[in-house]
Each structure stands twice: as C-alpha cells, then as structure tokens.
Design an enzyme around this catalytic site. Structure first.
Site, short mmCIF file in Angstrom:
data_model
loop_
_atom_site.label_atom_id
_atom_site.label_comp_id
_atom_site.label_asym_id
_atom_site.label_seq_id
_atom_site.Cartn_x
_atom_site.Cartn_y
_atom_site.Cartn_z
CD GLU A 1 29.98 40.50 52.08
OE1 GLU A 1 31.59 41.18 51.90
OE2 GLU A 1 30.75 39.35 51.91
CB SER B 1 33.80 43.37 51.69
OG SER B 1 34.24 43.80 50.47
NE ARG C 1 30.49 39.49 48.74
CZ ARG C 1 30.92 39.39 47.06
NH1 ARG C 1 31.11 39.64 46.76
NH2 ARG C 1 32.35 40.20 47.60
N1 EPU Z 1 36.90 53.05 47.32
C1 EPU Z 1 37.40 54.49 48.03
N2 EPU Z 1 38.30 54.18 49.34
C2 EPU Z 1 38.18 52.68 50.01
C3 EPU Z 1 37.80 51.68 49.30
C4 EPU Z 1 37.73 51.70 47.95
O1 EPU Z 1 36.96 55.43 47.39
O2 EPU Z 1 39.12 53.10 50.75
C5 EPU Z 1 36.20 52.53 46.15
C6 EPU Z 1 36.96 53.25 44.73
O3 EPU Z 1 36.13 54.10 44.33
C7 EPU Z 1 37.09 52.25 44.28
C8 EPU Z 1 35.47 51.04 44.50
O4 EPU Z 1 35.03 52.14 46.16
O5 EPU Z 1 37.34 52.44 43.02
C9 EPU Z 1 35.47 49.68 44.22
O6 EPU Z 1 36.52 49.46 45.06
P1 EPU Z 1 37.59 48.28 44.86
O7 EPU Z 1 37.57 48.05 43.71
O8 EPU Z 1 38.67 47.89 46.33
O9 EPU Z 1 36.14 47.33 45.91
P2 EPU Z 1 34.93 47.60 46.39
O10 EPU Z 1 33.45 47.52 46.32
O11 EPU Z 1 35.50 48.04 47.71
C10 EPU Z 1 34.50 44.51 46.02
C11 EPU Z 1 34.06 43.41 47.26
C12 EPU Z 1 35.65 42.79 47.39
C13 EPU Z 1 35.73 42.55 45.70
C14 EPU Z 1 35.98 43.73 44.98
C15 EPU Z 1 36.74 43.67 44.38
C16 EPU Z 1 31.96 43.66 48.06
C17 EPU Z 1 30.92 44.18 49.42
N3 EPU Z 1 32.58 43.66 47.90
O12 EPU Z 1 34.77 45.72 47.34
O13 EPU Z 1 34.96 41.31 48.20
O14 EPU Z 1 37.03 41.85 46.21
O15 EPU Z 1 35.11 44.18 44.88
O16 EPU Z 1 35.63 42.50 43.01
O17 EPU Z 1 31.46 43.10 47.24
C18 EPU Z 1 34.49 40.31 50.02
O18 EPU Z 1 33.64 40.58 49.30
O19 EPU Z 1 34.96 40.20 51.13
C19 EPU Z 1 35.87 41.12 49.23
C20 EPU Z 1 37.46 41.51 49.24
#
Ligand code: EPU
Length: 338
Positions: free
Chosen positions: A333, A237, A165
C-alpha cells in the site's frame, strides 16, 4: 511559498528515512501553487516530482533527485449548513486527525472511526483512508483540484471512482492533478458504526455511545496495536489486504481451515494480509534493520538506521513466501519513491 534545495526529508516521512530532496516547495494557497506551476523551476522538474502529505505512506529508496511538493493550505470553512448536515471545505494541508477532533468537538458525525490516522486532508481523498468499518469516501462530497497547467477542476465523489484504498487519483490521474481542498458532508445525527472487532464493547463500557467515546476507543485500539512512528519508524499497514476470487478462497479454506475473510461481492473476498504474514512465520522477525512489527504483522518497521532498500527487500521476501504457500500476491500500500 517556501522553496529549498538539497532539503532534508527526515521530518517528512514516518519511516524515518534520512534522505534529501533536490528541491522542496511548500505553498500556502491555491494562488501560490498556480504561480509555482507556471515557473521555470517547475518546468525543470515537471517530469520528476512527487506531492507529499505527512509522508505517512511513503518509502524513499534513497535521496530523491527531483521536486517534492507539499501543501500548507490549512483553511476550514462551513460551506453549507442544514438541519441534517454541514458541508466542510478543508484545505489539503490540514492535519487529518485535527479535522476528526474538530468534528467530534462540533458534534459532526461521520469520521470519528477514522481517529488517529496519520496524514493530511489531501491524501485522505487520494488514498480513500479507512478503518473500523468506515472509509473516507462515505463522507466525501467533492474534491477540488488543479491540473499541472493551473486549471481548476471539481470532482464529484462519483468521478473520484473510490474503491478499497483506491481512487482515480492513484490510477488514470496519478501525477496529473493536485488536490487543493476536500468538501466533506458531516451529519448532525450520528449513525454509529461499531460492528468492527471489539469496538462496540469498548465504547459501551463507557455508557451510551457518543462521538467522543468512539474517538477515544478507536485511538486506544490503534495505540495498542500500531507502533508510534516517532518511536519506531513505520507507515501503518505496509500492504493492502488482497482481494481474491471466492473459488480460490474456498480451495485455500479446505487446506487452511482458519484462514479469515471479509466478503467483498458475490465472487470476491478480502483476506487479511496480516494473517498471511503471521502464518508464513514473519511476525516479529527482522531482516537487517527492518522488521515485522510484533503486535501487527501488516506493519513493517525501521528498527533504526534501516535503508529504504532494506525495507523493500523484507517486503519482497514476505510476498514471495506468501505466494509460495498460499498462491496469493500481496501488494504494498506504501508508495515506493525511487
Ligand atoms: N491478523 C493476524 N495477525 C496479525 C494482524 C492481523 O492474524 O498480526 C488478522 C486477524 O485475523 C485480524 C485481521 O487480520 O482479525 C484483521 O486485522 P486488523 O483488524 O488489525 O485489520 P487489518 O486488516 O490488519 C485494516 C487496515 C488498517 C485499519 C484496520 C482497522 C488495511 C490495509 N489496513 O488492517 O489501516 O486500521 O483494518 O480497520 O486495510 C493503515 O492503512 O495504515 C491501517 C492501519
């Protein structure tokens, strides 16, 4: 070129903030942009301006007493076509997901995992958007930009200094260049990346993987977790996932055995901010008109009528609680526009 004073920004920010810009300018071509940059209107505002895309990563604290610039450069052309790849040169105002749809329709591979991300082409290259194991820098060949004097410059991918990012346009060159076109290298033979979460299972349930099947699966996963900004204002995010030293992670892990991580390099790991937010108890909770989404804790939402200050206050409270419990600082972000 379109130019308006006291312009309403409600349609230009996905957090649904009903705020105004002192001056709003939308240009349709590089020539129009250069013409505007040499005008007295720009001269008056050159110390107080922002450039927006679709407004999907912004939070306005209130009315913006300055200039808001927006690109309406929408051209798309094939600039190189080989048996292996095509180079597509795309205007900064082109809607990102329309580009993904175009590529999937034309059997061009590389950005199908980035389906349904809000925003526009220019911002994709500033922000290095990423999802489901792919970052846009994986397919960026070069970026065309204009400095504030109207001088063009082409940045190679290396010069953009991409990271998670992150890019040079968010750091040293912030506010110094305006991106006008991005050249993407799309492949004719797909190399599917299905390793993230249950993406493979979802895609293979439909048969052999295709670009279209990946696009549909990614869109369905996003729809199931992320609120539609037309219904509930949000900016995806809200925080980046913090990158911390491995030693700190190991200490935390002995105290909180469930804390997840993704390796970054030998000495650092990334911890999902969504997990931290959920585990300090904020998931689904509200503070005034601002709230933490109940299906994805990384997303803050405007329940209706929230001010930017309220959302910033909620973000601040969450960060404080995470620092108190885990000693980790999480960073927005989303760009705060004050
Ligand atoms: N998790 C929780 N609780 C929650 C949400 C997430 O415990 O309410 C934990 C879980 O362990 C899950 C892990 O976080 O396995 C990762 O969650 P997720 O796969 O939903 O991904 P993220 O890290 O929350 C990132 C990007 C997203 C992108 C997803 C999928 C960033 C800041 N965000 O989110 O990007 O869609 O991965 O690749 O890196 C965006 O930038 O707007 C965005 C949505």
């Amino acid at each position: 070129m379109q130019q308006y004073t006291n312009y309403p920004l409600l349609q230009h920010n996905t957090f649904q903030m009903d705020v105004r810009a002192a001056l709003y300018v939308e240009y349709n071509s590089v020539d129009e942009l250069c013409q505007f940059l040499s005008s007295t209107d720009f001269e008056h505002h050159r110390n107080r301006f922002i450039h927006i895309g679709a407004g999907s990563n912004l939070l306005f604290a209130g009315d913006y007493n300055g200039l808001v610039l927006h690109s309406a450069i929408h051209d798309l052309e094939v600039v190189e076509d080989t048996s292996e790849y095509q180079l597509l040169r795309v205007g900064s105002g082109y809607v990102w997901d329309d580009l993904v749809a175009y590529c999937v329709d034309h059997k061009l591979a590389g950005i199908e995992n980035l389906s349904a991300i809000p925003g526009e082409v220019g911002a994709s290259a500033v922000q290095n958007i990423g999802a489901y194991g792919v970052e846009v820098c994986d397919v960026i060949d070069r970026v065309e930009a204009i400095d504030l004097q109207g001088t063009p410059r082409i940045f190679t991918k290396e010069e953009c200094q991409y990271g998670y990012r992150d890019s040079i346009f968010k750091r040293e060159l912030r506010g110094k260049y305006i991106i006008t076109h991005v050249v993407y290298r799309l492949m004719k033979s797909p190399a599917f990346k299905l390793g993230y979460g249950d993406l493979r299972a979802r895609v293979e349930a439909e048969g052999d993987p295709t670009l279209d099947a990946v696009r549909k699966a990614v869109t369905a996963i996003r729809d199931s977790k992320l609120p539609n900004p037309k219904e509930l204002g949000n900016a995806g995010s809200f925080f980046t996932n913090p990158v911390i030293p491995r030693e700190q992670y190991d200490t935390l892990k002995s105290k909180f055995p469930d804390i997840p991580s993704y390796p970054i390099d030998e000495t650092h790991v990334k911890v999902p901010a969504g997990w931290l937010i959920e585990h300090v108890g904020w998931k689904g909770r509200a503070l005034g008109h601002a709230a933490v989404h109940d299906r994805q804790a990384l997303v803050l939402v405007n329940k209706g009528g929230a001010t930017g200050a309220e959302i910033m206050q909620l973000a601040h409270r969450i960060s404080q609680d995470i620092y108190a419990q885990y000693g980790i600082r999480i960073v927005p972000e989303v760009n705060y526009i004050q």
